[in-house]
Each structure stands twice: as structure tokens, then as C-alpha cells.
Design an enzyme around this catalytic site. Sequence first.
Site, PDB file in Angstrom:
ATOM      1  N   GLU A 187      -2.378   5.039  13.352  1.00 36.80           N
ATOM      2  CA  GLU A 187      -1.974   6.224  12.586  1.00 36.80           C
ATOM      3  C   GLU A 187      -2.251   7.495  13.385  1.00 36.80           C
ATOM      4  O   GLU A 187      -1.464   8.445  13.345  1.00 36.80           O
ATOM      5  CB  GLU A 187      -2.683   6.278  11.234  1.00 36.80           C
ATOM      6  CG  GLU A 187      -2.156   7.409  10.357  1.00 36.80           C
ATOM      7  CD  GLU A 187      -2.723   7.425   8.961  1.00 36.80           C
ATOM      8  OE1 GLU A 187      -2.210   8.193   8.125  1.00 36.80           O
ATOM      9  OE2 GLU A 187      -3.692   6.684   8.690  1.00 36.80           O
TER      10      GLU A 187
ATOM     11  N   HIS B 103      -9.638   1.837  -1.190  1.00 31.66           N
ATOM     12  CA  HIS B 103      -8.180   1.673  -1.074  1.00 31.66           C
ATOM     13  C   HIS B 103      -7.638   1.177  -2.412  1.00 31.66           C
ATOM     14  O   HIS B 103      -7.831   0.023  -2.793  1.00 31.66           O
ATOM     15  CB  HIS B 103      -7.866   0.675   0.037  1.00 31.66           C
ATOM     16  CG  HIS B 103      -6.421   0.633   0.425  1.00 31.66           C
ATOM     17  ND1 HIS B 103      -5.406   1.106  -0.394  1.00 31.66           N
ATOM     18  CD2 HIS B 103      -5.799   0.153   1.541  1.00 31.66           C
ATOM     19  CE1 HIS B 103      -4.241   0.939   0.197  1.00 31.66           C
ATOM     20  NE2 HIS B 103      -4.460   0.355   1.377  1.00 31.66           N
TER      21      HIS B 103
ATOM     22  N   PHE C  34       1.304  -3.263   3.983  1.00 30.95           N
ATOM     23  CA  PHE C  34       1.549  -4.602   4.506  1.00 30.95           C
ATOM     24  C   PHE C  34       3.058  -4.855   4.524  1.00 30.95           C
ATOM     25  O   PHE C  34       3.783  -4.483   3.600  1.00 30.95           O
ATOM     26  CB  PHE C  34       0.882  -5.652   3.616  1.00 30.95           C
ATOM     27  CG  PHE C  34      -0.570  -5.901   3.910  1.00 30.95           C
ATOM     28  CD1 PHE C  34      -1.304  -5.073   4.737  1.00 30.95           C
ATOM     29  CD2 PHE C  34      -1.221  -6.985   3.339  1.00 30.95           C
ATOM     30  CE1 PHE C  34      -2.640  -5.315   4.997  1.00 30.95           C
ATOM     31  CE2 PHE C  34      -2.559  -7.235   3.588  1.00 30.95           C
ATOM     32  CZ  PHE C  34      -3.271  -6.397   4.419  1.00 30.95           C
TER      33      PHE C  34
ATOM     34  N   CYS D 124       0.804  -1.220   0.000  1.00 31.89           N
ATOM     35  CA  CYS D 124       0.000   0.000   0.000  1.00 31.89           C
ATOM     36  C   CYS D 124       0.836   1.269   0.000  1.00 31.89           C
ATOM     37  O   CYS D 124       0.307   2.362  -0.188  1.00 31.89           O
ATOM     38  CB  CYS D 124      -0.928   0.009   1.213  1.00 31.89           C
ATOM     39  SG  CYS D 124      -1.779  -1.551   1.479  1.00 31.89           S
TER      40      CYS D 124
ATOM     41  N   LYS E 149      -9.662   7.962   0.999  1.00 27.53           N
ATOM     42  CA  LYS E 149     -10.119   6.599   0.727  1.00 27.53           C
ATOM     43  C   LYS E 149     -11.603   6.453   1.029  1.00 27.53           C
ATOM     44  O   LYS E 149     -12.249   5.526   0.528  1.00 27.53           O
ATOM     45  CB  LYS E 149      -9.315   5.592   1.552  1.00 27.53           C
ATOM     46  CG  LYS E 149      -7.878   5.395   1.082  1.00 27.53           C
ATOM     47  CD  LYS E 149      -7.167   4.342   1.922  1.00 27.53           C
ATOM     48  CE  LYS E 149      -5.733   4.108   1.453  1.00 27.53           C
ATOM     49  NZ  LYS E 149      -4.844   5.250   1.761  1.00 27.53           N
TER      50      LYS E 149
ATOM     51  N   HIS F  53      -3.353   7.788   5.719  1.00 26.70           N
ATOM     52  CA  HIS F  53      -3.527   6.478   5.086  1.00 26.70           C
ATOM     53  C   HIS F  53      -4.979   6.044   5.289  1.00 26.70           C
ATOM     54  O   HIS F  53      -5.607   5.569   4.358  1.00 26.70           O
ATOM     55  CB  HIS F  53      -2.544   5.471   5.675  1.00 26.70           C
ATOM     56  CG  HIS F  53      -2.505   4.177   4.939  1.00 26.70           C
ATOM     57  ND1 HIS F  53      -2.249   4.103   3.583  1.00 26.70           N
ATOM     58  CD2 HIS F  53      -2.691   2.885   5.354  1.00 26.70           C
ATOM     59  CE1 HIS F  53      -2.280   2.839   3.201  1.00 26.70           C
ATOM     60  NE2 HIS F  53      -2.558   2.084   4.249  1.00 26.70           N
TER      61      HIS F  53
END
Length: 419
Positions: A320, A347, A406, A170, A342, A309
Site C-alpha cells: 500500500e 479490521h 481478498f 475487505c 484499524k 487500508h
Amino acid sequence: MYKNRRVVITGMGVISPIGNSISAFRDALLSGSCGITELELGEGKEYEGINVRVAGQVKDFKATEHGLTPQEVRRSDKFSQFALAASLQALEDSGLKLDENIDSEKVGVYVGSGIGGISTLIQQSKIMFENGGGMVSPLFVPMMISNIGGANVAIRIGAKGPCLTQVSACATGTNAIGEAFLAIQRGDADVILAGGSEAAINPLALGGFQNARALSTETDPSKACLPFDSRRSGFVMGEGAGIIVLEEYEHAIARNAHIIAELAGYGNTCDAHHVTAPAPEGKQAARAMRIALEQAGYEAGESLYINAHGTGTHLNDSSETKAIKIALGEDDARHAAISSTKSMTGHMLGAAGAVEAIACAIAIEEGMIPPTIGLEERDPECDLDYTPLKARKMDVRFAMSNSLGFGGHNAAIVFKKIQ
């Protein structure tokens, strides 16, 4: 030799669930439009057990209307088509013409993809299992490999400078832009088309993410992707591409280019914690942010927008939030304007960071903070200013985009208003 040259954005292109041009994307972004829609699943065995019902799909995309030839369409996976379409937009927006107003050997392409040509992989695997390996297409490998999106861009436009493909889940799009920034700074190129592309909405990817308990199974598109909301239950898959033209500042000035914003900082760290889960305290994500902000010359109290994110998973949004507080300090974190776009696009995986970089550039240029739509029930652990529901005006001096992938990949890039 490291030259520390200034780097600016002079062009942008996008293919996304909320628009296939910068103007359409800008209008949808600032009006809070939701690009997440119902997902029509097939009736084959491969769809059995798939409980996901929504996705951020690209709509009304006809590759030939975006400058691709019929041969390019036949010979490329959709992720590569998205990458080329967005790149052609961005190059046109920049006004650059290779070997006319810039040496093609000084033009690079840094286009990444988290997954690459997975649709081609599925299609050709089916052919192999049903008809044998002798029937696999000779184009299978050059359509499937993750680097081919950037390679096809370089081939099409004739870019002979550095051409690299970033693959960091990502964080791919953000890392691609950050590494291109460093390459221009040190003099490897004068211009680089940078960003990411992804087209992975299919039963294999949906099944994998669903069974990893990462995806929302909400059936209402307006309630499926809820970053920072207490009702959030996972992320929604999206697709598309974002490409920006990064250019050395003096080169852009010399040709009287329109400068959108300056890219001034890049941080890149790893949690070294888990293959999918972020480190819960957010310390390494915070360090990536802090590195990028310090490089950019940000000082506490200055006008700052953060494109988070913000995936809508419980672990990401809480960690986050902690990371932003560590990076900025508690008081300064509460003064920053934050949002997760998002909530509108879903995403977009390897394309997410690149499209969100474009959202940051738009925030600077338009003086508007895009909203986090759907945010109605604030999670007590997520207690910062996430710009709920509606865009708002703000004179944005700095804009930071965060991407947390990830494997523990943390990347942050910081843009600032050109001075």
C-alpha cells in the site's frame, strides 16, 4: 442517462469497538483510544487450536436501545442488527423523513457485508448435525444471507428505491459507498443509505483467518495491531457497522440539510493476482486511488488525508505504501497525512471501509487527522507520514479512504470539504 450530479454526506451512524454513536466514535478516534481487548474463548472443542487472544469487539451493544424491536432482534443475525442500528442513527442524523421531505421511491439502501450471517450459519449447522435437517429454523436462510442486512434496513424505513448488497471482502463497505455514489450521480436515487456491517468474531472465522496466517497472535491488546510498524505480525479481527446517508447536493440544499462533506471520486480495480495476497508492487491499487483523486479534482500539493487500508500485515502495508507513491508521485506522497484507524478498531472486514469513510468525514469536519496508535518502530519500507501515536490538526481539503480486499479487490473513495 448519466447526469453527473453532485453527492454529499448528510448523516452518519456507527457501531464500533470504539463507540456506538458518532459522538463517542469521534471522541475515541481523535483521542487515540484502543478498542482492541482480550478475547474470551470458550472451552468447547471448537476453540481447540485457536491461538488468537484479542479482537476489536463491539461493547455494551443492546439492540433494543438502538431502535430495534424485540422481534427484529430475535429474527436477525448480529451483523443485521448492527446494520439496522447504524442506519437508524444515520437517518436520524440526516433529518430525512421518508414520504414527508423525500419520496420513498427515491431512497435506496446499499449495505454490504463481507461474510454475512456466519453466526447463524454456525448455530443452525450445529442443530442440523445434532438433530437432523428437519430441526433447522425456517428463519435460517433469511437470517444468514448477506443481503438481509440491507433488506432489513429498507423494510424498516420503507426505502423503495434501488437496494443492492456489495460483497467484495475487505473492500465491501467502500465499494457499497462508491456504487451508491454512481447511482445518485446518474439519477437512480436522490438519497442512498450506504455502508457495511460485519459480526464474524467466532471460532470458525478465527480458525480460518488464523490458519491462513493472516491474524496476529499477540496477547497484549496494545501491541496486537501495528500498521506500518516493523513489529507487525497480522491483523486483528473487528466487528460493527458504518452507514452514511448520501444525498444529491441540490436536494440537500433545498431542505437546508447539514452537509458534512462531498463525495467526489470513486476508483475500483482488481489486482487479478492472488486469492489473499495483494500484488506486491501495488499498481492496480494505485490506479484505483488515481481514478478517485482525478474524479474529485485533486491536484498535487493540496491538503490531503489518506485513511489507509493499513491492516498490520507485512504484505499489505508495504504494497500500500508503494501504491500511494505511485498514485501521488513520490514527493506528493510524502506531503500527505496518512493513518490507519484499524490500529484502534481492528479490521472490521466488510464494515471497515464504511467506518473509515466516516473517519475521513470527521477529519474534514473537525480539521484533525486521527492517529495510527502503537506506531513506534517504523518499518523502513513504510516511510511515509502515518501520523504516529497522536492526532494532529490539519485543514483537510481532500480525504481518501483505501480498501484492499481478498481476491485483489481495490477500492478508493475521495471526499472533499464542501465549497
